[in-house]
Design a protein around this motif. Structure first.
Motif, PDB file in Angstrom:
ATOM      1  N   VAL A   1       0.764  -1.363  -0.109  1.00  0.00           N
ATOM      2  CA  VAL A   1      -0.089   0.027   0.077  1.00  0.00           C
ATOM      3  C   VAL A   1       0.740   1.242  -0.004  1.00  0.00           C
ATOM      4  N   LEU A   2       0.608   1.949  -1.010  1.00  0.00           N
ATOM      5  CA  LEU A   2       1.285   3.371  -1.255  1.00  0.00           C
ATOM      6  C   LEU A   2       0.825   4.364   0.137  1.00  0.00           C
ATOM      7  N   THR A   3       1.640   4.730   1.042  1.00  0.00           N
ATOM      8  CA  THR A   3       1.188   5.217   2.141  1.00  0.00           C
ATOM      9  C   THR A   3       1.827   6.783   2.340  1.00  0.00           C
ATOM     10  N   ASN A   4       1.000   7.789   2.632  1.00  0.00           N
ATOM     11  CA  ASN A   4       1.432   9.268   2.934  1.00  0.00           C
ATOM     12  C   ASN A   4       1.518   9.848   1.604  1.00  0.00           C
ATOM     13  N   SER A   5       0.834   9.448   0.506  1.00  0.00           N
ATOM     14  CA  SER A   5       0.565   9.938  -0.912  1.00  0.00           C
ATOM     15  C   SER A   5       2.014  10.228  -1.448  1.00  0.00           C
ATOM     16  N   PRO A   6       2.724   9.040  -1.656  1.00  0.00           N
ATOM     17  CA  PRO A   6       3.676   9.379  -3.003  1.00  0.00           C
ATOM     18  C   PRO A   6       2.995   9.323  -4.194  1.00  0.00           C
ATOM     19  N   SER A   7       3.663   9.715  -5.237  1.00  0.00           N
ATOM     20  CA  SER A   7       2.756   9.851  -6.580  1.00  0.00           C
ATOM     21  C   SER A   7       3.388   8.946  -7.741  1.00  0.00           C
ATOM     22  N   TRP A   8       2.460   8.502  -8.648  1.00  0.00           N
ATOM     23  CA  TRP A   8       2.954   7.885  -9.912  1.00  0.00           C
ATOM     24  C   TRP A   8       3.504   8.854 -10.774  1.00  0.00           C
ATOM     25  N   VAL A   9       4.609   8.468 -11.378  1.00  0.00           N
ATOM     26  CA  VAL A   9       5.181   9.009 -12.302  1.00  0.00           C
ATOM     27  C   VAL A   9       5.757   8.211 -13.602  1.00  0.00           C
ATOM     28  N   VAL A  10       6.155   8.865 -14.473  1.00  0.00           N
ATOM     29  CA  VAL A  10       6.625   7.970 -15.714  1.00  0.00           C
ATOM     30  C   VAL A  10       7.918   7.787 -15.226  1.00  0.00           C
ATOM     31  N   GLY A  11       8.644   6.483 -15.197  1.00  0.00           N
ATOM     32  CA  GLY A  11       9.677   6.250 -14.908  1.00  0.00           C
ATOM     33  C   GLY A  11      10.542   5.762 -16.290  1.00  0.00           C
ATOM     34  N   LYS A  12      11.927   5.428 -16.190  1.00  0.00           N
ATOM     35  CA  LYS A  12      12.775   5.240 -17.175  1.00  0.00           C
ATOM     36  C   LYS A  12      12.128   4.147 -18.191  1.00  0.00           C
ATOM     37  N   ILE A  13      11.653   3.091 -17.501  1.00  0.00           N
ATOM     38  CA  ILE A  13      10.965   1.909 -18.260  1.00  0.00           C
ATOM     39  C   ILE A  13       9.686   1.631 -17.541  1.00  0.00           C
ATOM     40  N   GLY A  14       8.623   2.296 -18.135  1.00  0.00           N
ATOM     41  CA  GLY A  14       7.478   2.241 -17.543  1.00  0.00           C
ATOM     42  C   GLY A  14       6.963   3.220 -16.263  1.00  0.00           C
ATOM     43  N   PRO A  15       6.020   2.754 -15.663  1.00  0.00           N
ATOM     44  CA  PRO A  15       5.549   3.552 -14.499  1.00  0.00           C
ATOM     45  C   PRO A  15       6.551   3.444 -13.265  1.00  0.00           C
ATOM     46  N   ALA A  16       6.299   4.591 -12.371  1.00  0.00           N
ATOM     47  CA  ALA A  16       7.532   4.540 -11.222  1.00  0.00           C
ATOM     48  C   ALA A  16       6.522   5.211 -10.119  1.00  0.00           C
TER      49      ALA A  16
END
Length: 85
Positions: free
Chosen positions: A24-39
């Motif tokens: 579970v992502l906790t305390n609001s980390p965000s999804w971003v575009v990574g070098k290869i796919g999502p990060a």
């Protein structure tokens, strides 16, 4: 357990092995575009992935692999992995 982090949205990371070790992502980390796919981007000290009661207690050996790109300074303590016993 294996978490590919290819969900791209939401707060749940699914264990692709089928063993049910959901993260579970906790305390609001965000999804971003990574070098290869999502990060996942962690930009605050309290952001983390909570693995809850993942079944690691019976392991006699394990391999941990992660890719990260760190843009901060290394003058303070940073924790990449922690196992609470």
């Amino acid at each position: 357990a294996e978490w590919k982090m290819d969900e791209k949205t939401g707060t749940t990371l699914f264990d692709t092995t089928g063993n049910g070790n959901t993260g579970v992502l906790t305390n609001s980390p965000s999804w971003v575009v990574g070098k290869i796919g999502p990060a996942v981007n962690f930009d605050a000290n309290s952001e983390h992935i909570d693995l809850g009661a993942a079944k690691f207690d019976t392991l006699t050996s394990a391999t941990l692999e992660m890719w990260f790109y760190y843009t901060g300074s290394f003058d303070s303590n940073r924790l990449l992995f922690y196992r609470y016993i």
